[in-house]
Design an enzyme around this catalytic site. Structure first.
Site, PDB file in Angstrom:
ATOM      1  N   ASP A 108     -13.284   2.135   2.780  1.00 27.88           N
ATOM      2  CA  ASP A 108     -13.198   1.679   1.428  1.00 27.88           C
ATOM      3  C   ASP A 108     -13.430   0.129   1.536  1.00 27.88           C
ATOM      4  O   ASP A 108     -14.428  -0.346   0.510  1.00 27.88           O
ATOM      5  CB  ASP A 108     -11.675   1.642   1.103  1.00 27.88           C
ATOM      6  CG  ASP A 108     -11.114   3.090   1.198  1.00 27.88           C
ATOM      7  OD1 ASP A 108     -11.279   3.784   2.135  1.00 27.88           O
ATOM      8  OD2 ASP A 108     -10.429   3.617   0.318  1.00 27.88           O
ATOM      9  N   HIS A 115      -7.889   2.260  -6.695  1.00 28.43           N
ATOM     10  CA  HIS A 115      -8.614   2.313  -5.593  1.00 28.43           C
ATOM     11  C   HIS A 115     -10.076   1.692  -5.759  1.00 28.43           C
ATOM     12  O   HIS A 115     -10.812   2.345  -6.625  1.00 28.43           O
ATOM     13  CB  HIS A 115      -8.667   3.938  -5.340  1.00 28.43           C
ATOM     14  CG  HIS A 115      -8.478   4.548  -4.064  1.00 28.43           C
ATOM     15  ND1 HIS A 115      -6.927   4.587  -3.610  1.00 28.43           N
ATOM     16  CD2 HIS A 115      -9.254   4.973  -3.119  1.00 28.43           C
ATOM     17  CE1 HIS A 115      -6.994   5.132  -2.486  1.00 28.43           C
ATOM     18  NE2 HIS A 115      -8.503   5.286  -1.899  1.00 28.43           N
ATOM     19  N   TRP A 130     -16.813   4.899   8.401  1.00 27.59           N
ATOM     20  CA  TRP A 130     -15.527   4.056   8.370  1.00 27.59           C
ATOM     21  C   TRP A 130     -15.662   2.887   9.104  1.00 27.59           C
ATOM     22  O   TRP A 130     -15.737   1.483   8.868  1.00 27.59           O
ATOM     23  CB  TRP A 130     -14.506   4.770   8.353  1.00 27.59           C
ATOM     24  CG  TRP A 130     -14.003   5.389   7.152  1.00 27.59           C
ATOM     25  CD1 TRP A 130     -12.668   5.007   6.378  1.00 27.59           C
ATOM     26  CD2 TRP A 130     -14.521   6.337   6.257  1.00 27.59           C
ATOM     27  NE1 TRP A 130     -12.585   5.727   5.428  1.00 27.59           N
ATOM     28  CE2 TRP A 130     -13.647   6.576   5.133  1.00 27.59           C
ATOM     29  CE3 TRP A 130     -15.601   6.896   6.117  1.00 27.59           C
ATOM     30  CZ2 TRP A 130     -13.889   7.337   4.083  1.00 27.59           C
ATOM     31  CZ3 TRP A 130     -15.929   7.986   5.134  1.00 27.59           C
ATOM     32  CH2 TRP A 130     -15.141   8.008   4.286  1.00 27.59           C
ATOM     33  N   ASP A 186      -6.555   0.567   0.599  1.00 26.83           N
ATOM     34  CA  ASP A 186      -7.370   1.623  -0.099  1.00 26.83           C
ATOM     35  C   ASP A 186      -6.688   1.692  -1.437  1.00 26.83           C
ATOM     36  O   ASP A 186      -7.378   1.932  -2.481  1.00 26.83           O
ATOM     37  CB  ASP A 186      -7.154   2.948   0.800  1.00 26.83           C
ATOM     38  CG  ASP A 186      -6.014   3.589   1.082  1.00 26.83           C
ATOM     39  OD1 ASP A 186      -4.807   2.518   1.155  1.00 26.83           O
ATOM     40  OD2 ASP A 186      -5.624   4.586   0.830  1.00 26.83           O
ATOM     41  N   ARG A 215       0.975   4.035  -3.270  1.00 29.26           N
ATOM     42  CA  ARG A 215       1.651   5.324  -2.610  1.00 29.26           C
ATOM     43  C   ARG A 215       2.059   4.898  -1.369  1.00 29.26           C
ATOM     44  O   ARG A 215       2.099   3.598  -0.866  1.00 29.26           O
ATOM     45  CB  ARG A 215       0.812   6.579  -2.642  1.00 29.26           C
ATOM     46  CG  ARG A 215      -0.386   6.424  -1.718  1.00 29.26           C
ATOM     47  CD  ARG A 215      -1.303   7.571  -1.901  1.00 29.26           C
ATOM     48  NE  ARG A 215      -2.612   7.552  -1.344  1.00 29.26           N
ATOM     49  CZ  ARG A 215      -3.806   7.866  -1.758  1.00 29.26           C
ATOM     50  NH1 ARG A 215      -3.789   8.276  -2.771  1.00 29.26           N
ATOM     51  NH2 ARG A 215      -4.738   7.726  -0.981  1.00 29.26           N
ATOM     52  N   GLU A 268      -9.316   6.527  -7.515  1.00 31.89           N
ATOM     53  CA  GLU A 268      -9.610   7.001  -6.328  1.00 31.89           C
ATOM     54  C   GLU A 268     -10.609   8.326  -6.509  1.00 31.89           C
ATOM     55  O   GLU A 268     -11.573   8.670  -5.551  1.00 31.89           O
ATOM     56  CB  GLU A 268      -8.353   7.614  -5.712  1.00 31.89           C
ATOM     57  CG  GLU A 268      -8.701   8.492  -4.347  1.00 31.89           C
ATOM     58  CD  GLU A 268      -7.312   8.470  -3.477  1.00 31.89           C
ATOM     59  OE1 GLU A 268      -6.222   8.734  -4.088  1.00 31.89           O
ATOM     60  OE2 GLU A 268      -7.489   8.763  -2.190  1.00 31.89           O
ATOM     61  N   GLU A 290       0.604   4.701   1.311  1.00 29.81           N
ATOM     62  CA  GLU A 290      -0.279   4.358   2.392  1.00 29.81           C
ATOM     63  C   GLU A 290      -0.621   2.878   2.479  1.00 29.81           C
ATOM     64  O   GLU A 290      -0.373   2.246   3.376  1.00 29.81           O
ATOM     65  CB  GLU A 290      -1.598   5.345   1.560  1.00 29.81           C
ATOM     66  CG  GLU A 290      -2.604   5.139   2.592  1.00 29.81           C
ATOM     67  CD  GLU A 290      -3.547   6.590   2.374  1.00 29.81           C
ATOM     68  OE1 GLU A 290      -3.053   7.324   1.672  1.00 29.81           O
ATOM     69  OE2 GLU A 290      -4.473   6.831   3.069  1.00 29.81           O
TER      70      GLU A 290
END
Ligand code: RAM
Length: 903
Positions: free
Chosen positions: A494, A778, A546, A481, A485, A757, A487
């Protein structure tokens, strides 16, 4: 049989195995497919037959192929032809070549001989054991109290009494590694072996190290850090255990000049230590490198490891499959030079002018004992300071402690950062900083560019550049994604929306095929596909829109490759995912958890999930996934399953319509949003009678929003296609060229060099979005690329794999020209148009072994020209239809220049 004088056509080119591998070493696929391209030439329009030969030695080709001789096959298939020869074994070398016959039955010369060598296919091929130090024992608790393992150094010295003919190193790790032999780096790969579902499968690498091994004394040294395996991945709840110390598995197989074999394996004889220069290495947090602790020559035999400890040894686990890496490793692919240097509070800031992902290479003067601090930011705050709030808990800082005065050279190894700005402090301040102190090393999986897009509009070109950089930044071994960060996970939603766009820009079929294997492995018994793959949460919940990556990506990628084997691989997963939809619905109305239309702008609810009903979204994706599974069953010739899933799609569509739409084609009972109409129309969920009204309602919603989108992750990729299908290309242009929020150009107007994002991650007037979840890299909204290439430039697959191509550019103001080119499985296709002085010019290239439908806009009362002459149908280009505004032509391979009259 082979080379008679009639075999005169130029040979086939670009020979590939499986998902686009060229002469791979350590190949994963024991059931490979073969693909080739016909050369571009006047007398080669299509293939009428082919022949493939494969042998264990090049000398046997073409006449004595001992592995496989396909014989002459009457077929136009030049892609993904299945190998049907002798079973392939670990380590086996295969040489192969191909010839084809053209449309007139003329034969080509044999192609050059290509080759591949299998990796170790089975756990039983490994004599080595997992080795490493127990770094959990003396580890520290890092950010968010996660256990952080210290990087470790492992080595083994060995002696060879004979000369070496060939040597292969098979190697992998739980963690990430860098390996050297006799002081030489084995490869320039980084972050190997990559990120897979570690509790099911770990990928292994194969290196040809023949030139590194010497007769006599040798040494192998491995640096090992946590990486994704036992690092601080978000929430720290992976299905594997991050308290397990990283380990390496290495097997060096050497063939001596007398034919004898030696094998050096990782085992109890290896030594290790964890107090080397790399004191800390973490993906989110960065590195600490202390040059005082360097151990010169530790990967050579000229080193004494008597103070090192014996490693711990662990057996292989039968449940965890060791398989050769099935896509390309990550490498430094591009180097960026700083464009600007500024001073800020004693630190120096280097601006690369491009948000990128990777590491810096720094070459900086330092004083002995000082610590260089290297910080990163995607953007600056208005006061010139670093904006790092959006890294959240990712420390994303590297430190280098100098051992002496002078220039140091350092490039972090086991971390990566997302940044445009690099800040240095702690260097020798008596020296004047220069731009060559910092280089941005852009790292991503080692694939090539595959398509281009250009237009007459600067901001549209910037959008294309932002899409491409979003791809580069988020294709570091898995599709993520965001890259910066705490993540950086394989978020399935995505991936689902961006997949098709990525396939245009880059040669990423193997990348996706590999990740889909992880998706299959991550799928739970009830059919749920986790939020992220590899699963970093282990919470056993799936989200609609998703988890549908499991049906959408197989289908959408199949459309671009035409590889039926890819659908075969994924069909079970598709069915199981539809089964999960079924379990999560009541009378076909979904109640599945959903992130919904994530980050929709102006949500009335104030929620990241936007306003579109979760149940409406879930039901729409249920129907859509059933439909794609039906399409797949059809391609695979599974008639009953085709009927079953087609019927299921219709039933769910009906339930959707009854539940969420009134008789007038208006959303009922739930919030009326742009996305609710987009889903209904894109996924074909409404009866014919309601479609016109639903379309009108969508247009009304757009008008209410002053012709701006109100869509998040799920709605946005559908917007252009739905409006286009409605005949509203003008409206797509309006939305795409909008300058104000929310729009694609809005972020460009705020200085974006990647896709953000949020539609409003930053604004020049209001500053940063206050939310810390605010990635500036993103790729999701970059999904508009698909429409740009397929409709603005006008290159789309009409039949899977671009066997039939649609060239139908949609020329509109404010564009006066646009062009794109794409490397399809059959060769390069291009479309370039320009509108000038009332004329429409189109130049297009159609590759061999395909046909194209070309739609040329124009006043059909006036004449059409082809290659500067008045057009007349002939066997290369046939006019099949005209209406008031366009010509429809059927076009055979070749290069063409059309001109029409255009108002
Ligand atoms: C965040 C990211 C990601 C999205 C999920 C639902 O972590 O924005 O892109 O898919 O949420």
């Amino acid at each position: 049989m082979s080379c008679n004088s009639n075999d005169s056509l130029e040979n086939a080119q670009d020979l590939m195995v499986s998902e686009g591998f060229e002469n791979p070493l350590g190949f994963y696929d024991a059931n490979p497919t073969f693909s080739w391209k016909l050369p571009v030439s006047e007398n080669i329009k299509s293939q009428s037959a082919y022949q493939i030969v494969a042998a264990s030695s090049p000398d046997l080709l073409p006449d004595n192929a001992d592995l496989w001789n396909s014989k002459k096959q009457q077929s136009s298939q030049s892609t993904w032809v299945k190998y049907e020869g002798a079973a392939l074994q670990s380590r086996q070398k295969v040489y192969w070549q191909v010839k084809y016959w053209n449309q007139d039955g003329e034969a080509s010369k044999w192609s050059e001989i290509n080759h591949f060598e299998m990796g170790l296919l089975n756990n039983s091929d490994w004599k080595a054991k997992w080795v490493g130090l127990d770094t959990a024992k003396d580890s520290i608790r890092g950010r968010e109290k996660v256990l952080i393992h210290k990087p470790q150094y492992l080595r083994k010295a060995f002696e060879l009494s004979k000369d070496v003919t060939s040597a292969r190193l098979y190697i992998t790790s739980k963690g990430v590694f860098d390996v050297s032999i006799n002081g030489e780096n084995v490869s320039d790969d980084v972050m190997s072996p990559g990120f897979t579902t570690y509790n099911k499968r770990i990928e292994t690498l194969t290196y040809d190290v023949t030139n590194l091994i010497e007769p006599g004394q040798n040494a192998i040294g491995v640096e090992l850090a946590s990486g994704w395996y036992s690092g601080r991945l978000l929430w720290g709840t992976t299905p594997w255990d991050n308290t397990i110390s990283p380990k390496v598995l290495a097997q060096l197989e050497i063939t001596m000049n007398d034919g004898s074999k030696e094998i050096i394996v990782s085992d109890a004889s290896w030594k290790g230590m964890s107090n080397g220069p790399l004191q800390f290495a973490e993906i989110y947090d960065g590195e600490i490198y202390n040059a005082n602790l360097e151990m010169p020559h530790w990967t050579t035999n000229n080193f004494d490891d008597k103070d090192w400890t014996n490693v711990e040894v662990a057996n292989l686990d039968d449940k965890v499959k060791l398989e050769p890496k099935r896509h390309t490793t990550t490498k430094g692919k591009i180097e960026l030079k700083p464009q600007e240097i500024t001073k800020k509070d004693g630190a120096i800031i280097f601006d690369l002018k491009q948000n990128m992902v990777g590491v810096p290479f720094v070459k900086v003067p330092m004083k002995k004992g000082d610590t260089l601090q290297i910080r990163f930011a995607e953007m600056l705050s208005p006061d010139g300071t670093f904006y790092t709030k959006n890294y959240r808990s990712a420390h994303s800082t590297d430190y280098y402690i100098a051992a002496e005065d002078g220039d140091i050279a350092y490039q972090p190894k086991f971390t990566f950062h997302g940044f445009r700005f690099v800040e240095l402090s702690g260097f020798d301040t008596s020296k004047t900083p220069t731009e060559d102190w910092v280089t941005g090393i852009v790292q991503y999986s080692d694939f090539d560019d595959n398509g281009t897009f250009k237009s007459s509009h600067e901001k549209l070109n910037q959008l294309q550049s932002n899409i491409v950089w979003g791809l580069r930044g988020n294709f570091l071994d898995i599709p993520t994604d965001c890259p910066q960060r705490n993540e950086r996970l394989g978020w399935t939603g995505d991936a689902q929306v961006f997949g098709p766009t990525s396939m245009f820009n880059a040669d990423v079929y193997k990348f996706w095929a590999s990740w889909l294997q992880s998706v299959r492995e991550a799928q739970l018994e009830d059919g749920a596909i986790p939020w992220t793959v590899p699963d970093s949460r282990g919470n056993k919940i799936a989200s609609s829109g998703w988890g549908d990556v499991g049906t959408i990506i197989p289908w959408k990628i199949f459309m671009r490759t035409g590889d039926v084997g890819f659908l075969e691989d994924n069909f079970e997963m598709m069915k199981n995912w539809v089964g999960y939809h079924q379990k999560k619905s009541n009378k076909h109305i979904s109640n599945m958890m959903s992130f919904s239309d994530w980050l929709q702008p102006f949500p009335e609810s104030g929620d990241n999930k936007g306003d579109t009903s979760r149940n409406l979204i879930g039901t729409a994706f249920f129907a859509h996934s059933a439909k794609l599974t039906a399409h797949t069953a059809k391609v695979l010739g599974k008639t009953e399953e085709h009927a079953k899933y087609e019927a299921l799609y219709k039933t769910v569509a009906k339930a959707f319509d009854n539940e969420f739409f009134d008789d007038e084609g208006k959303v009922k009972g739930v919030a009326e949003t742009q996305t609710s109409y987009l889903l209904a129309l894109a996924f074909d969920l409404l009866p014919e009678s309601k479609i016109k009204n639903a379309q009108a309602n969508l247009l009304r919603k757009l008008k209410d929003a002053d012709y701006h989108l109100r869509t998040g992750f799920l709605g946005t990729p559908l917007l252009s296609r739905v409006l286009d299908d409605m005949g509203e290309v003008d409206m797509v242009y309006k939305l795409l060229f909008n300058e104000t929020y929310p729009s694609w150009f809005y972020s460009i107007n705020q200085g974006a060099t990647t896709i953000w994002e949020r539609w409003n991650s930053y604004s020049k007037t209001e500053g940063y979005n206050p939310m810390s979840m605010n990635s500036l890299n993103h790729y999701a909204y970059g999904a508009i690329g698909e429409w740009m290439y397929e409709r603005i430039a006008g290159i789309a697959p009409l039949e899977a794999g671009y066997k039939t191509i649609l060239i139908a550019p949609q020329a509109r103001q404010p564009l006066s020209s646009a062009s794109a080119s794409l490397n399809t499985p059959h060769g390069k296709v291009s479309s370039a148009w320009e509108v000038k002085e009332g004329k429409f010019y189109l130049e297009t290239v159609i590759p061999p072994n395909t046909t194209a439908k070309v739609i040329i806009p124009g006043n059909t009362a006036n004449e059409l020209q082809l290659n500067s002459e008045v057009f007349k149908s002939h066997n290369q280009v046939e006019l099949v239809k005209t209406n008031d505004t366009s010509f429809l032509l059927l076009v055979q391979p070749g290069t063409y220049k059309f001109v029409s009259t255009f108002k």
